[in-house]
Design an enzyme around this catalytic site. Structure first.
Site, PDB file in Angstrom:
ATOM      1  N   ASP A  92     -24.285  12.736  -7.852  1.00  0.00           N
ATOM      2  CA  ASP A  92     -25.217  12.467  -8.942  1.00  0.00           C
ATOM      3  C   ASP A  92     -25.484  13.791  -9.657  1.00  0.00           C
ATOM      4  OD1 ASP A  92     -25.272  10.193  -7.327  1.00  0.00           O
ATOM      5  OD2 ASP A  92     -27.418   9.861  -7.585  1.00  0.00           O
ATOM      6  N   LYS A 155     -27.830   7.196 -14.654  1.00  0.00           N
ATOM      7  CA  LYS A 155     -28.986   7.166 -13.754  1.00  0.00           C
ATOM      8  C   LYS A 155     -30.209   7.665 -14.509  1.00  0.00           C
ATOM      9  CE  LYS A 155     -30.540   9.538  -9.518  1.00  0.00           C
ATOM     10  NZ  LYS A 155     -30.108  10.392  -8.388  1.00  0.00           N
ATOM     11  N   LYS A 185     -28.213   3.219 -12.351  1.00  0.00           N
ATOM     12  CA  LYS A 185     -29.046   3.543 -11.199  1.00  0.00           C
ATOM     13  C   LYS A 185     -30.446   3.875 -11.671  1.00  0.00           C
ATOM     14  CE  LYS A 185     -29.554   6.745  -7.297  1.00  0.00           C
ATOM     15  NZ  LYS A 185     -28.898   7.788  -6.472  1.00  0.00           N
TER      16      LYS A 185
END
Length: 232
Positions: A92, A155, A185
């Site tokens: 990430d 995300k 996400k």
């Protein structure tokens, strides 16, 4: 309809990114992830590698350029590559949020592309855009940049930005922009079952959660009875 516990658990990256985390804390996180049935654990890159014998079918996620995103792209790329060498299945990364706020989406795309080149498929790349700090137009621009650069997910948040974490509006906008071609996400501030269900209804396909047990235990409780347990 509230999704069932097992389905929600399989959407969770069970997260421990506190600076004071220790190897013992990570071992406890992995054990809890296996007990709860979460998709993965997400830990800081310095906590890798994790003994594969302890993981079962739990995936390993980590972060790079975290939490500010104010790192040179080559440093993010090197950090991501080291993490994959140390056993990470997913990374990430944090974008340069300042570039996004100025509308420099070519720079955002180049930053993401540098990390993507360093960790090609099948490693999963998620792109943290800090949606709470961005306008709707900037959120859309970041999502388009992430898709163009070959990312797998967008995300919402690091969970550390003062502007806040995930919101239903941001998740809806991100999901509409990527149109199912990328995952979405939601992370930051998801501390109850009601919050998790709301994010899933808005279009989230993965959740970043530190208090996963509390979230799963309250999935079927009325929202009015749920309390914020704190955490990522």
């Amino acid at each position: 309809m509230t999704p069932d516990r097992a389905s929600v658990a399989r959407m969770i990256d069970h997260t421990l990114l506190k600076p004071e985390a220790t190897p013992a804390d990570v071992a406890a996180l992995v054990a809890e992830a296996r007990r709860l049935g979460t998709y993965s654990v997400c830990v800081s890159p310095s906590m890798l590698p994790i003994d594969p014998a302890t993981l079962g079918d739990v995936k390993v996620a980590t972060v790079c350029g975290f939490p500010s995103g104010k790192h040179h792209s080559e440093i993010k790329a090197a950090e991501a590559a080291r993490a994959v060498a140390d056993g990470a299945d997913e990374v990430d990364m944090v974008i340069d949020v300042g570039a996004a706020t100025e509308g420099r989406f070519d720079d955002v795309q180049a930053d993401i592309a540098a990390v993507r080149a360093a960790i090609p498929a099948p490693t999963v790349l998620k792109v943290i855009i800090e949606s709470a700090a961005l306008s709707d137009d900037a959120i859309v621009g970041c999502c388009r940049a992430a898709e163009a650069a070959g990312a797998d997910f967008v995300k919402t948040s690091t969970g550390f930005h003062p502007s806040g974490g995930a919101s239903e509006h941001a998740v809806q906008l991100m999901a509409a922009t990527v149109g199912g071609r990328l995952g979405v996400k939601a992370s930051g501030g998801i501390r109850t079952g009601a919050a998790a269900a709301a994010m899933i209804a808005a279009g989230a396909t993965r959740l970043g959660v530190s208090g996963s047990a509390a979230v799963l235990d309250t999935l079927d409780a009325p929202a009015a009875e749920q309390t914020d347990s704190g955490g990522y």
